[in-house]
Each structure stands twice: as structure tokens, then as C-alpha cells.
Design a protein around this motif. Structure first.
Motif, short mmCIF file in Angstrom:
data_model
loop_
_atom_site.label_atom_id
_atom_site.label_comp_id
_atom_site.label_asym_id
_atom_site.label_seq_id
_atom_site.Cartn_x
_atom_site.Cartn_y
_atom_site.Cartn_z
N ARG A 72 0.83 -1.21 0.00
CA ARG A 72 0.00 0.00 0.00
C ARG A 72 0.86 1.26 0.00
O ARG A 72 0.44 2.30 -0.50
CB ARG A 72 -0.91 0.00 1.23
CG ARG A 72 -2.01 -1.05 1.18
CD ARG A 72 -2.84 -1.03 2.45
NE ARG A 72 -2.02 -1.35 3.62
CZ ARG A 72 -2.44 -1.28 4.88
NH1 ARG A 72 -3.68 -0.87 5.13
NH2 ARG A 72 -1.64 -1.59 5.87
N THR A 103 3.37 -1.59 -7.24
CA THR A 103 1.94 -1.34 -7.44
C THR A 103 1.50 -0.02 -6.81
O THR A 103 0.36 0.40 -7.01
CB THR A 103 1.11 -2.48 -6.83
OG1 THR A 103 1.41 -2.57 -5.42
CG2 THR A 103 1.44 -3.80 -7.51
N SER A 104 2.40 0.63 -6.05
CA SER A 104 2.02 1.86 -5.33
C SER A 104 2.95 3.03 -5.62
O SER A 104 2.91 4.03 -4.92
CB SER A 104 1.99 1.60 -3.82
OG SER A 104 1.08 0.57 -3.51
N SER A 108 0.94 1.20 -10.94
CA SER A 108 -0.26 1.78 -10.33
C SER A 108 -1.26 2.28 -11.36
O SER A 108 -2.34 2.75 -11.00
CB SER A 108 0.13 2.93 -9.40
OG SER A 108 0.71 4.01 -10.13
N PRO A 145 -4.31 2.30 -13.86
CA PRO A 145 -5.54 1.51 -13.85
C PRO A 145 -5.49 0.31 -14.79
O PRO A 145 -6.14 -0.70 -14.54
CB PRO A 145 -6.60 2.52 -14.30
CG PRO A 145 -6.04 3.86 -13.95
CD PRO A 145 -4.56 3.73 -14.12
N ASP A 146 -4.69 0.43 -15.85
CA ASP A 146 -4.59 -0.66 -16.82
C ASP A 146 -4.01 -1.94 -16.20
O ASP A 146 -4.25 -3.04 -16.71
CB ASP A 146 -3.72 -0.23 -18.00
CG ASP A 146 -4.10 1.15 -18.51
OD1 ASP A 146 -5.25 1.30 -18.91
OD2 ASP A 146 -3.26 2.06 -18.45
N GLN A 197 -4.70 -2.91 -13.13
CA GLN A 197 -5.55 -3.32 -12.01
C GLN A 197 -6.06 -4.76 -12.14
O GLN A 197 -6.02 -5.52 -11.15
CB GLN A 197 -6.72 -2.35 -11.86
CG GLN A 197 -7.49 -2.51 -10.55
CD GLN A 197 -6.61 -2.25 -9.34
OE1 GLN A 197 -5.88 -1.27 -9.30
NE2 GLN A 197 -6.66 -3.14 -8.35
N CYS A 246 -3.24 -7.04 -11.14
CA CYS A 246 -2.97 -6.96 -9.70
C CYS A 246 -4.05 -7.66 -8.89
O CYS A 246 -3.78 -8.28 -7.86
CB CYS A 246 -2.83 -5.50 -9.27
SG CYS A 246 -1.39 -4.64 -9.98
N ASP A 247 -5.31 -7.55 -9.36
CA ASP A 247 -6.40 -8.22 -8.65
C ASP A 247 -6.24 -9.73 -8.67
O ASP A 247 -6.51 -10.42 -7.67
CB ASP A 247 -7.75 -7.83 -9.26
CG ASP A 247 -8.14 -6.40 -8.94
OD1 ASP A 247 -7.57 -5.83 -7.98
OD2 ASP A 247 -9.02 -5.85 -9.64
N ARG A 260 -3.60 -10.51 -6.13
CA ARG A 260 -4.07 -10.23 -4.77
C ARG A 260 -4.98 -11.36 -4.27
O ARG A 260 -4.84 -11.83 -3.13
CB ARG A 260 -4.83 -8.90 -4.75
CG ARG A 260 -5.36 -8.52 -3.35
CD ARG A 260 -6.18 -7.25 -3.37
NE ARG A 260 -5.37 -6.09 -3.69
CZ ARG A 260 -5.41 -5.45 -4.85
NH1 ARG A 260 -6.22 -5.89 -5.81
NH2 ARG A 260 -4.67 -4.39 -5.05
N SER A 312 -10.13 -1.80 -19.78
CA SER A 312 -10.94 -2.14 -18.62
C SER A 312 -10.94 -3.63 -18.30
O SER A 312 -11.17 -4.02 -17.17
CB SER A 312 -12.37 -1.68 -18.85
OG SER A 312 -12.89 -2.27 -20.03
#
Length: 369
Positions: free
Chosen positions: A86, A134-135, A156, A158-159, A161, A164-165, A168, A360
């Protein structure tokens, strides 16, 4: 037991190694060093691969070698370190990366021999270091990296994301499964990484611990990446002391175009965003559309734009001098292709305002404007 954020970073490193394989990045193991002791520079130890420097052995969880050797240069080996946190990556991480590559590049013994027998040349390498975060990165970390040519790649955007999800979710599932296990039965981090590595990169190795509660999330992560392989992360090399991590919503479209036109002209746009630092977009000047996007750490971009007075003229300086020719390598069935994107600063466009959402989903292509 390994911390959750550390586990996320380890899994992200394996995913990045998989994504970068087509850019000529080949993950190394101890089998890539056939030289016998005491002259070996790669060894497998309890916690994984280590590489020998002038003064110490260094952990090398994700060490790759580019298959393309530049003229008048040494083979290039790259450390890839990923931080999934984070907080922004700080100076200590970057300083450690510099210490590692400095020690490795100082290990300049050029011959192998035992003092009494015949000698033979020893292969040398040039080691580089790239840190993915990522941050983002703190200001002092960016300034230090720029001074010592440590590449910082910001994930970091948005592309990134969806990628990363995936990591995670897998890391949380593995972590929760390990917490419920008897400590003596928990797989090691090396076993977890090696299990995922075999699924993604088809590398042989020791079997992971037989624990489906741990391996099932890794299977899901690997399957998700294979399903969404149209998303690509490509390393690109401008005339600058850093590399660019370009992301594409349709990697196949870019590769098809570049194979037809290995050297072609592109347009560059710099977009100011309401949240986060500017986004840079690269598109072909003519022909079928593809889009590549990247973002620079704030201090790196500030250093670049400080070369001339005036915001717009500084941006033109960057595009005229650093982005005028971007070189990329692509490996297809063991054949290395070289692509060069050429840019004329007279076509630069700077866009204010917030663009519509982009990239997206891995499986969809969406407009950035």
C-alpha cells in the motif's frame, strides 16, 4: 510464516517473469551455469537461486537473461523485484538493488583456472535491476534510482488493475490456507513459487508440497493469466538511463503490426489525469490501430522535463531526444525480432483533462479517449 504483502510480491514477480518472456526475458536457473565450483556464479541453495558477486552471494529469485546481446556489449542479465504494498517503495529497496548489481558487475575475473592447470575465458555479464511497484515510489527512491540507473516501473496505472487483482486474490487464498495448516506442513515460499513457475514457464523443479488448499489458488491464477494473454507487458528501451514498461490492451494487434513493419512511425500523446501523474500513449501513425501506454515516476519525469525552460518545450525535449527511437525485442518460437518505434516531436500532442477509462478488461479492447 511469510507475510501477506511479501507473498503478494513474490507471486507478482513470477507473473511478471511470465509476461516478459516474449520480450526476450528468459528466467535463469542453476542449470544455466555448467561451470564447476569454485568458479560457478549461479547456485541453488535452501531458499532458491543465488548469484555470485565480487564480495558476496546474492539472492536471485527472479533473474533473467535477454536472448539478444547488443553490439559491443556483454550479455544482459536483469533482476526483477516486485513490491505489492500500500505504501510507496522507499530508498532502502532501491539502494539494495544498486548494491547488488554493483557487486555483481565488479566481479571481473575473466579467466577460469586453478593456478596450476590451463586457463580458459570466463563468460561475463552486465547486470541490471528493475523494480516494479503497485504503489509507486518515494521521491528519494526515484532520485537515487535515476542517479544509479535502476529502472523503476510503476504498476499503479488503472490498466494494471485486473492483473494486480488476480495476484491479490491468489495470495490471500494461499495465505489463509497456510494459516490453517500445522507449521511443519506449510510449504516454503520456494515451493510455492516453483509450483506457479512450472505452470507458467514450463520449468522443471522439485514438486511443491501436496496441499490442494495452497495449490488450487495458484492453479486459478495461472489459468486466469493464460485466458487473458492478450494483455501484454513489454520492456522498451529509449535513449535514456531507464527502461519503459509498456502495457497493451491487445498485444496481438501490436505484434502483428510490428512484424509487418519492424521500423515504423508513431504518435505520442501525454495525458494529464485528475488522479495520478500523466499517462503517455503510443500509437502507429498509419495503419491498423494499436495502443501502448506507460507512466513515468514523478521525479523521473520531472528530471526529463527540466532539461529546457517552459513546460511544453521540456516535453518536446523529452520526445525529441529520449522517445525519438524506442527499441523493443520480441521472441517468437526462439527467434528474436527487433522493433523500433520512431517518433517525430513535431507530431506531439498533449491532452488536458481526464480520458475515458481504458483497458478495462484483459479480454476486451476499449478506447482511451
Amino acid at each position: 510464516m511469510v507475510r501477506l504483502q511479501t507473498l503478494r510480491g513474490y507471486l507478482l514477480e513470477e507473473v511478471l517473469a511470465w509476461l516478459l518472456r516474449s520480450s526476450g526475458y528468459r528466467l535463469l536457473t542453476e542449470k544455466d551455469d555448467p561451470v564447476r565450483s569454485p568458479w560457478r556464479v549461479l547456485e541453488k541453495r535452501k531458499h532458491g537461486l543465488v548469484v555470485r558477486g565480487r564480495g558476496a552471494w546474492h539472492q536471485a529469485d527472479t533473474l533473467g537473461q535477454f536472448q539478444y546481446v547488443p553490439p559491443f556489449s556483454l550479455p544482459i542479465r536483469l533482476f526483477a523485484e516486485a513490491k505489492f504494498t500500500r505504501l510507496k517503495v522507499g530508498l532502502a529497496t532501491v539502494r539494495n538493488g544498486h548494491g547488488v548489481v554493483h557487486d555483481l558487475n565488479e566481479n571481473v575475473v575473466t579467466t577460469l583456472g586453478n593456478g596450476s592447470g590451463p586457463h580458459r575465458p570466463r563468460v561475463r555479464y552486465h547486470y541490471s535491476y528493475a523494480i516494479f511497484s503497485t504503489s509507486g515510489f518515494t521521491q528519494d527512491a526515484q532520485e537515487y534510482a535515476l542517479a544509479h540507473q535502476i529502472s523503476l516501473i510503476d504498476l499503479s496505472l488503472p490498466d494494471f488493475q485486473p492483473l494486480c487483482d488476480l495476484v491479490r486474490i491468489a495470495a490471500k487464498s494461499v495465505y489463509d490456507a497456510m494459516k490453517s495448516m500445522v507449521p511443519s506442513q506449510r510449504p516454503t515460499v520456494y515451493e510455492i513459487r516453483n509450483y506457479l513457475r512450472r505452470h507458467l514457464l514450463d520449468l522443471s523443479g522439485e514438486p511443491a508440497a501436496d496441499a490442494s488448499s495452497v495449490t488450487d489458488p495458484l492453479d486459478t491464477l495461472a489459468a486466469g493469466l493464460h485466458r487473458r494473454s492478450s494483455l501484454g507487458l513489454i520492456l522498451a528501451f529509449p535513449a535514456a538511463p531507464f527502461v519503459l514498461g509498456l502495457i497493451s490492451d491487445n498485444l496481438n494487434a501490436f505484434v502483428r503490426y510490428a512484424l509487418e513493419e519492424p521500423t515504423h512511425a508513431v504518435r505520442v500523446r501525454r495525458i494529464h489525469r485528475s488522479v495520478g501523474h500523466p499517462l503517455w500513449l503510443i500509437e502507429p501513425r498509419v495503419g491498423p490501430a494499436y495502443r501502448l501506454a506507460f507512466s513515468l515516476p514523478e521525479q523521473v519525469e520531472a528530471w526529463i522535463l527540466d532539461q529546457e525552460e517552459g513546460t511544453r518545450s521540456r516535453t518536446h525535449w523529452m520526445t525529441r531526444n529520449l522517445l525519438s527511437a524506442i527499441t523493443m525485442y520480441w521472441v517468437d518460437e526462439n527467434h528474436t525480432h527487433t522493433f523500433q518505434l520512431q517518433y517525430s516531436s513535431s507530431e506531439f500532442r498533449e491532452v488536458s483533462g481526464r480520458p475515458r477509462p481504458s483497458f478495462s478488461d484483459f479480454g476486451e479492447t476499449s478506447d482511451l479517449f
